[in-house]
Design an enzyme around this catalytic site. Structure first.
Site, mmCIF file in Angstrom:
data_model
loop_
_atom_site.group_PDB
_atom_site.id
_atom_site.type_symbol
_atom_site.label_atom_id
_atom_site.label_comp_id
_atom_site.label_asym_id
_atom_site.label_seq_id
_atom_site.Cartn_x
_atom_site.Cartn_y
_atom_site.Cartn_z
ATOM 1 N N GLU A 190 35.539 43.501 20.303
ATOM 2 C CA GLU A 190 36.080 43.814 21.644
ATOM 3 C C GLU A 190 37.566 43.494 21.716
ATOM 4 O O GLU A 190 38.074 42.688 20.936
ATOM 5 C CB GLU A 190 35.351 42.947 22.695
ATOM 6 N N ASP A 191 38.228 44.092 22.698
ATOM 7 C CA ASP A 191 39.648 43.787 22.892
ATOM 8 C C ASP A 191 39.822 42.500 23.699
ATOM 9 O O ASP A 191 40.563 41.608 23.320
ATOM 10 C CB ASP A 191 40.387 44.966 23.562
ATOM 11 N N ASP A 209 36.717 39.394 29.931
ATOM 12 C CA ASP A 209 37.262 38.960 31.220
ATOM 13 C C ASP A 209 36.091 38.362 32.015
ATOM 14 O O ASP A 209 35.692 37.224 31.759
ATOM 15 C CB ASP A 209 37.866 40.234 31.838
ATOM 16 N N PHE A 251 47.389 40.048 33.764
ATOM 17 C CA PHE A 251 47.123 41.339 33.141
ATOM 18 C C PHE A 251 47.985 41.484 31.889
ATOM 19 O O PHE A 251 49.203 41.335 31.940
ATOM 20 C CB PHE A 251 47.417 42.484 34.122
ATOM 21 N N ARG A 300 49.129 50.909 24.487
ATOM 22 C CA ARG A 300 48.201 50.430 23.452
ATOM 23 C C ARG A 300 48.911 50.240 22.118
ATOM 24 O O ARG A 300 48.477 49.456 21.276
ATOM 25 C CB ARG A 300 47.066 51.450 23.241
HETATM 26 P P1 5GP Z 1 34.786 42.613 32.010
HETATM 27 O O1 5GP Z 1 34.736 41.504 30.984
HETATM 28 O O2 5GP Z 1 35.386 42.131 33.310
HETATM 29 O O3 5GP Z 1 33.470 43.313 32.232
HETATM 30 O O4 5GP Z 1 35.764 43.770 31.514
HETATM 31 C C1 5GP Z 1 36.464 43.699 30.318
HETATM 32 C C2 5GP Z 1 37.294 44.959 30.176
HETATM 33 O O5 5GP Z 1 38.291 44.995 31.225
HETATM 34 C C3 5GP Z 1 38.073 44.932 28.865
HETATM 35 O O6 5GP Z 1 37.368 45.554 27.808
HETATM 36 C C4 5GP Z 1 39.350 45.678 29.231
HETATM 37 O O7 5GP Z 1 39.158 47.072 29.064
HETATM 38 C C5 5GP Z 1 39.536 45.382 30.710
HETATM 39 N N1 5GP Z 1 40.498 44.272 30.917
HETATM 40 C C6 5GP Z 1 40.236 43.023 31.357
HETATM 41 N N2 5GP Z 1 41.350 42.271 31.429
HETATM 42 C C7 5GP Z 1 42.367 43.073 31.006
HETATM 43 C C8 5GP Z 1 43.784 42.863 30.833
HETATM 44 O O8 5GP Z 1 44.372 41.797 31.076
HETATM 45 N N3 5GP Z 1 44.491 43.929 30.360
HETATM 46 C C9 5GP Z 1 43.935 45.129 30.058
HETATM 47 N N4 5GP Z 1 44.738 46.081 29.602
HETATM 48 N N5 5GP Z 1 42.600 45.359 30.211
HETATM 49 C C10 5GP Z 1 41.829 44.342 30.675
#
Ligand code: 5GP
Length: 193
Positions: A110-111, A114, A164, A177
């Protein structure tokens, strides 16, 4: 590279709205460490790296080359439903794996994690498919907004503050990206998207 594209690159790299958190060298050093750990832990196992599109594609490309084992890769794309700006945890599979994972050792790549809602649901879906093991590698861990506190990240690149971030695969409305570093966006409203 043309003079024109060099100019665009230079402008993005020095955007005063970005505060660089980790540069190219720091990222590569950390990924080599993670790759060495995975190499040590998965010897003799059938390893599949499952990249969650699109944000993890760059992490996947570097991570897989830092693992000195036979492995395969596969891709999934999910859309997470949002209630306002917050993830709800409902996911729709937009692109499923090309091959079954039954009996395989899976590392989900995963990237950023959150709230963890999207990933928890995705792990449940993968768990029902009979993999021998499933672990999680996330390039970034943003623990503050975590709702799924039980979610365990087995391999973490960096822990980041509740801001962010863009770059190294992470986007803002599809852009940024390709930045080779991770940066906090100081003023989201100022971002040209
Ligand atoms: P969650 O964990 O809230 O379900 O969502 C995670 C997704 O939200 C990540 O895969 C990413 O796509 C997006 N996301 C969460 N925080 C950030 C951030 O700081 N920057 C960016 N670009 N995407 C984020």
């Amino acid at each position: 590279m043309s003079a024109e594209s060099k100019q665009i690159e230079a402008t993005e790299f020095t955007n005063p709205n970005f505060e660089v958190l980790y540069n190219r060298e720091q990222i590569q050093t950390r990924i080599q460490e993670i790759g060495a750990r995975i190499t040590g832990e998965y010897g003799g196992k059938e390893l599949v790296l499952v990249s969650v599109l699109k944000g993890s594609c760059i992490f996947l490309a570097d991570l897989m080359r830092s693992i000195d084992l036979n492995l395969t890769i596969d891709f999934m794309a999910v859309s997470s439903y949002k209630d306002g700006t917050k993830s709800t945890g409902d996911v729709e599979i937009l692109k499923d794996l090309s091959n079954p994972i039954r009996g395989k050792h899976v590392i989900v790549v995963e990237d950023i994690v959150d709230t963890g809602l999207t990933l928890s649901r995705l792990l449940e879906i993968l768990d029902s498919r009979g993999a021998a093991s499933i672990k999680l590698a996330s390039f970034l861990d943003k623990p503050e907004p975590r709702i799924k506190t039980e979610l365990k990240i087995d391999y973490t690149g960096f822990v980041v503050p509740n801001k962010f971030v863009v770059g190294y695969g992470l986007d803002a409305a599809g852009r940024y990206r390709n930045l080779p570093f991770i940066a906090i966006v100081k003023n989201l409203a100022e971002l040209v998207v």
